[in-house]
Scaffold this active site. Sequence first.
Site, PDB file in Angstrom:
ATOM      1  N   PHE A 188       0.819  -1.220   0.000  1.00 61.43           N
ATOM      2  CA  PHE A 188       0.000   0.000   0.000  1.00 61.43           C
ATOM      3  C   PHE A 188       0.851   1.268   0.000  1.00 61.43           C
ATOM      4  CE2 PHE A 188      -1.151  -1.893   4.376  1.00 61.43           C
ATOM      5  CZ  PHE A 188      -0.032  -1.379   5.021  1.00 61.43           C
ATOM      6  N   HIS A 199      -3.518   2.567  12.040  1.00 62.45           N
ATOM      7  CA  HIS A 199      -3.017   2.630  13.426  1.00 62.45           C
ATOM      8  C   HIS A 199      -1.642   1.970  13.609  1.00 62.45           C
ATOM      9  CE1 HIS A 199      -5.213  -1.260  15.061  1.00 62.45           C
ATOM     10  NE2 HIS A 199      -4.152  -1.545  14.352  1.00 62.45           N
TER      11      HIS A 199
HETATM   12  C1  SAM Z   1      -3.150  -5.432  11.730  1.00 68.82           C
HETATM   13  S1  SAM Z   1      -3.279  -6.296  10.253  1.00 68.82           S
HETATM   14  C2  SAM Z   1      -4.967  -5.970   9.796  1.00 68.82           C
HETATM   15  C3  SAM Z   1      -5.520  -6.991   8.871  1.00 68.82           C
HETATM   16  C4  SAM Z   1      -7.006  -6.816   8.539  1.00 68.82           C
HETATM   17  N1  SAM Z   1      -7.284  -5.569   7.887  1.00 68.82           N
HETATM   18  C5  SAM Z   1      -7.824  -6.935   9.810  1.00 68.82           C
HETATM   19  O1  SAM Z   1      -8.364  -5.971  10.298  1.00 68.82           O
HETATM   20  O2  SAM Z   1      -7.884  -8.062  10.332  1.00 68.82           O
HETATM   21  C6  SAM Z   1      -2.416  -5.259   9.095  1.00 68.82           C
HETATM   22  C7  SAM Z   1      -2.308  -5.898   7.721  1.00 68.82           C
HETATM   23  O3  SAM Z   1      -1.543  -5.023   6.869  1.00 68.82           O
HETATM   24  C8  SAM Z   1      -0.782  -5.846   6.000  1.00 68.82           C
HETATM   25  N2  SAM Z   1       0.344  -5.060   5.489  1.00 68.82           N
HETATM   26  C9  SAM Z   1       1.430  -4.617   6.168  1.00 68.82           C
HETATM   27  N3  SAM Z   1       2.226  -3.907   5.365  1.00 68.82           N
HETATM   28  C10 SAM Z   1       1.636  -3.901   4.139  1.00 68.82           C
HETATM   29  C11 SAM Z   1       1.964  -3.306   2.897  1.00 68.82           C
HETATM   30  N4  SAM Z   1       3.067  -2.570   2.764  1.00 68.82           N
HETATM   31  N5  SAM Z   1       1.109  -3.470   1.861  1.00 68.82           N
HETATM   32  C12 SAM Z   1      -0.030  -4.213   1.992  1.00 68.82           C
HETATM   33  N6  SAM Z   1      -0.405  -4.795   3.162  1.00 68.82           N
HETATM   34  C13 SAM Z   1       0.416  -4.638   4.214  1.00 68.82           C
HETATM   35  C14 SAM Z   1      -0.353  -7.009   6.871  1.00 68.82           C
HETATM   36  O4  SAM Z   1       0.005  -8.137   6.092  1.00 68.82           O
HETATM   37  C15 SAM Z   1      -1.575  -7.222   7.741  1.00 68.82           C
HETATM   38  O5  SAM Z   1      -2.431  -8.213   7.221  1.00 68.82           O
END
Ligand code: SAM
Length: 336
Positions: A228, A246
């Site tokens: 992202f 967050h």
């Molecule tokens: C705290 S988790 C939340 C997952 C989901 N949205 C939920 O609420 O259960 C954060 C998510 O962001 C993803 N993530 C982290 N860095 C990322 C990146 N650079 N691009 C895409 N996704 C990413 C992680 O793999 C993880 O699944």
Amino acid sequence: MNSLKNTQEKILELTRGFQLSQCLFTATALGIPDLLKDGAKSCEELAQATQTHAHSLYRLLRVLASTGIVTEIAPQQFEVTAMATCLQQDSPDSLKDFILLRAEQDYLCWKELPYSIKTGKSAFERTFGISRYQYNQQTPQLSERFDKAMSTLARKQKEAILSSYDFSTVDTLVDIGGGQGSLLISILKRYPNINATLFEQAETIQRAQELLEKEHLNERCQTVAGSFFEALPEGKEVYILKHVLHNWDDEQALQILQNCRRVMAVGTKLLVIEGVISEKTAQRSILLDLTLLVSFASGKLRTESELDQLLQAAGFALNRIISTPSDISIVEALAV
Ligand SMILES: C[S@@+](CC[C@H](N)C(=O)[O-])C[C@H]1O[C@@H](n2cnc3c(N)ncnc32)[C@H](O)[C@@H]1O
């Protein structure tokens, strides 16, 4: 005199928190709730199955009984209570993966809380030498455990989201950083006309595809691997960022929001779904805020006005904040 005693007892109770946590972690890691799934067992049988010292295990189980997780139905004979089902691996409401993560990661790095408070840096990185994401991605097993733990928590929250937000006029939506697709799966099941996209890191996408196939939803849910911080899928009606902002500091959160705005048409919606700090925020949310400091340093829960400022800076107008029956709110913003 009595009031001093009460105050002292309250404080002493707070100091015992870590001991109770460690009892819970140890019993869960040993698989005690799983072993008691089919009926009561003696301490001797449990010790044999877990290769532990029977009398020491008994002392642990006695504490566990005091928390209501097991009951000592006869001398040294234990059975599980309804509470323990959340600790069993194959229960649909299992918190086992989450608890093991707590035990193997949070418990160790919270020891370094004073370091985070002094420096504003991540206690996790100080303890493990690398970031929490990197650490979990190093081993597929850990990465899977992290995803499963997130999905269990997400499962509890998705009912709150579905009961608070109406997606019936939506045709296309994308969940950015949507984990294993748990929220999308619920939305797609509830709304048969929606076509969705799950945007995630490659490793997580692979596991999400398996889940989507299992639910026969892969035809209505495209999966896109990427970051992202780079390009995002274009032209959807609704963009969801749940528990994503967050984890990042203001500069990084702004970058994610700007990347969303770049691919969104004017008037389309962004839903930022996470805890919003207010005077009414519960203790567990304030603790989550501190957990974000300890885990990621850059992460934090934001107030309504902090989120509003970030959204405006990225080209959005905050439309409304919908509270849900859980700790999270749905912040609806429009691309302007
Ligand atoms: C705290 S988790 C939340 C997952 C989901 N949205 C939920 O609420 O259960 C954060 C998510 O962001 C993803 N993530 C982290 N860095 C990322 C990146 N650079 N691009 C895409 N996704 C990413 C992680 O793999 C993880 O699944």
